[in-house]
Design an enzyme around this catalytic site. Sequence first.
Site, PDB file in Angstrom:
ATOM      1  N   SER A 189       0.867  -1.162   0.000  1.00 47.12           N
ATOM      2  CA  SER A 189       0.000   0.000   0.000  1.00 47.12           C
ATOM      3  C   SER A 189       0.910   1.220   0.000  1.00 47.12           C
ATOM      4  CB  SER A 189      -0.883   0.004   1.250  1.00 47.12           C
ATOM      5  OG  SER A 189      -2.119   0.608   0.932  1.00 47.12           O
ATOM      6  N   THR A 190       0.385   2.366  -0.393  1.00 50.93           N
ATOM      7  CA  THR A 190       1.230   3.558  -0.422  1.00 50.93           C
ATOM      8  C   THR A 190       0.970   4.388   0.836  1.00 50.93           C
ATOM      9  OG1 THR A 190       1.096   3.358  -2.801  1.00 50.93           O
ATOM     10  CG2 THR A 190       2.074   5.367  -1.981  1.00 50.93           C
ATOM     11  N   HIS A 191       1.005   3.697   1.984  1.00 52.35           N
ATOM     12  CA  HIS A 191       0.789   4.360   3.264  1.00 52.35           C
ATOM     13  C   HIS A 191       2.132   4.535   3.966  1.00 52.35           C
ATOM     14  CE1 HIS A 191      -3.510   2.398   3.311  1.00 52.35           C
ATOM     15  NE2 HIS A 191      -3.321   3.188   2.278  1.00 52.35           N
ATOM     16  N   ASN A 192       3.086   5.143   3.276  1.00 48.86           N
ATOM     17  CA  ASN A 192       4.399   5.395   3.858  1.00 48.86           C
ATOM     18  C   ASN A 192       4.279   6.592   4.783  1.00 48.86           C
ATOM     19  OD1 ASN A 192       4.405   4.742   0.809  1.00 48.86           O
ATOM     20  ND2 ASN A 192       6.275   3.794   1.544  1.00 48.86           N
ATOM     21  N   ASN A 216       2.783   4.055  12.345  1.00 50.38           N
ATOM     22  CA  ASN A 216       1.599   3.892  11.509  1.00 50.38           C
ATOM     23  C   ASN A 216       0.509   3.120  12.246  1.00 50.38           C
ATOM     24  OD1 ASN A 216       0.056   4.316   9.259  1.00 50.38           O
ATOM     25  ND2 ASN A 216       1.391   3.203   7.857  1.00 50.38           N
TER      26      ASN A 216
END
Lengths: 588, 241
Positions: free
Chosen positions: A513-516, A554
Amino acid sequence: MSIINDAVDVVIVGLGWTGSIMSIELANAGLKVRALESGPERTNAEYIYPKPADQLSYSIRQKVFARASHAALTVRHDRSQTALPTRRWGAFKPGDGVGGAGVHWTAVLIRPTPIDLKLKTFVDQAYKPGQLQDDLQIQDFPVSYDELEPHFDFFEKVCGASGAAGNLRGKIQEGGDPFEGPRSNPYPLPPLQDTLNNTMFASVAKKMGYHPFPNPSAAASGPWTNPYGVQIAPCNYCGFCSDYFCLNYSKASPQTTILDAVKRMPNFSYRTNAHVIRVDMHDDRKTAKGVTYIDEQEQEVFQPASIVILASFQFNNVRFMLQSGIGKPYDPVTGEGVVGRNYAFLSNGNATLFFKDKNFNPFVAAGPTGQMINDFSPGTFDAAPYGFIGGAKLHSSQAGGAPIGMALPGGTPKWGAGWKKGIKDWYGHSMKVSITTTCMSYRDNYLDLDPTYKDPYGQPLLRMTFDWKQNELKLQQFLRERVLEIVKELGPDSHTENFLKPDSHWDTRSYVSTHNVGGAVMGDTPKDSAINRYMQSWDAHNVFVPGGNAFPQNFQANPTDMIGALTYYSVKAITEKYIRQPGPLVAI
Amino acid sequence: MGISSHTSRRAFLMGSVFALPAAVIGARYFDAAQAARLAAPAIEKYQPAFFNSQEWRFVLAACDRLIPPDDVGPGALEANIPVFIDQELHGSYGKADDWYMRGPFNPEASPLMGFQLPYSPQEIYRRGIAAVGAYARQTYQKPFEDLDDKTRDDVLTKLEHNQIDFAVFGEPVLKASAFFGFLLTNTQEGYLSDPMYGGNKGMEAWKMIGFPGARASFLEWIGQHNVKYPLGPVSLLGERA
């Protein structure tokens, strides 16, 4: 000799979600605002039906994403390795162009819980010393859920959020998430309609004593006019959402919710293909005087501004700070410095369930279509006996059904006649049960500038040092067992599974996922954070850095709702306090 | 799948000229999808934009085994997959325009680090095809495309499992399995993507699996659970099948 633009009050670097929110709110406050977007223009008119209904071009060749040629970073697992560039996108894929990642996102708009925002406080209460690994760098967010609630509420109205409230002003609501923080208002719109997998998952989850609720969605379940007067159309479940530009004007994006309004304002302007290479500081280095960018004609342009907002993707915001000398770079050996500190990612995992006699019609979907449970988030269950801190949203989602890369039962040949028979027999007959997990921050997961690799503008790439830690691997093992219990109840003909093994290293190839997040985190003191609670740099008070970079670690919720709320929280402080009296908004 | 298309594939591979007799086409009733299928280039007459003639014969012979023709659904040649691959390689994908291709390169890096080759897809195919050709000539005294089905399957399986050492055949950097990965990925992409890109001729692969293509509007279907969707696919250019 560089070109010098007319001075503006505010220059905004990046025109995705945070840049668009900052643009409209600061322009509404009467400031002269200019946004600089490194990618191309993207308008709704360019992406009309049927153009985005095209898996090859959008999802596989990544038409509306940043190009690795220009936006790569380097990656490695630990400091002993030489980092290598992300030559093609793998585990994450950032956006670019007007709208940023807000164009291609899946549009799950979920809030973190009150505990997620005060995780350090929770850990100190719920765990005994020594129960967790000692290189954790968990921190509280410097803002509480209650402080952010009005801003979640407003951002959800901007997006036309669709869902079922679980906690309305302290009263638990049937059908919503009982573990969420109290909402001041119900969702603007009711939940999206359910697909077959949703109802199957929800019914089994309920039977098992869990609390399923519809994925909170920023694809609108009905017509909506948002607070900026922008109209959003009801989602038609087109099946081309995550990875695609919305062809139906239904998925909340900067385009569908903000940009059409702000573009009409005479005190707002923007440039596309304007690639910022640094923030320029005054000689005393206490404030910025503007930014320098490379324009479409490859000329260097200086944009003077009284306020600089770094509103690019998390990677880029951290990189701008490192390149421009704003804040002290983090040193993982001494633990000193803050820029690059506390980078975190997330893990996912899933089981795919195959049912010969069920038609899931996977192409009938909005990106956020699904049901989830929040029964395994920090504070909703006791993870201390398992020796980890963290959790996940556990969900069955059907985000789209385009066929390249479809799931096939175990043992299906990878090619040849058997593969062909496999895709014929099994397309549309599978569903997933998935986890999207928390990821803690650690002393040696961090970001800095790469010593070797450069981008086409001659700037060093950002270097990411990251690997899975025992905490996250234990979490995966725990959640795998919970998922397999649900699978057993659902009773498929067969299933496959995909979870991290206890000795897994981070695989940069497969999409997560692009949840950096993290790298320029928000905090209470400049010792352990790069920005304060208002996203203001501790070191340069006219530089604000809203975005996922602010997260100290996160949480299990998708980040966009939090990023939107933090940006509104920040811009309120800028318009109400900072522009009247420029200076640090939090005394050191 | 009709006998004629199998025949045409074989005929082509044998190097003879084949064309569907005009009388056969004219005599048949054909719907929009069949019209679209006929509008797509006949693979036998297609002039590759990227591959040279020898490489083209290899690609035809390899794709033919990766998705062979049978009664289940169209084979790769019936679906024009080689046309798709040629078009993709000819375009920005083939040139790796969007990839980060600056050195230094470390092709020996852990697979976990992802693609680290110094080659674009164009170069990967060019080098991979040459190496497999050399392997086939040394092992079987024939080019790959002249091998029978089973032997081609054997060679492809060896490529898949990296059991052919490309270094012996003049290619020290590219691994057999990496080349195979590109070939298989692109073949399956072509089979399942919009016919606009050259493959999935007549949307036959979509029809076979039940994917409705670019219809992209299902408000009236979201509430109908466990009901097989009844309509066939449409393409981006508006063809129906």
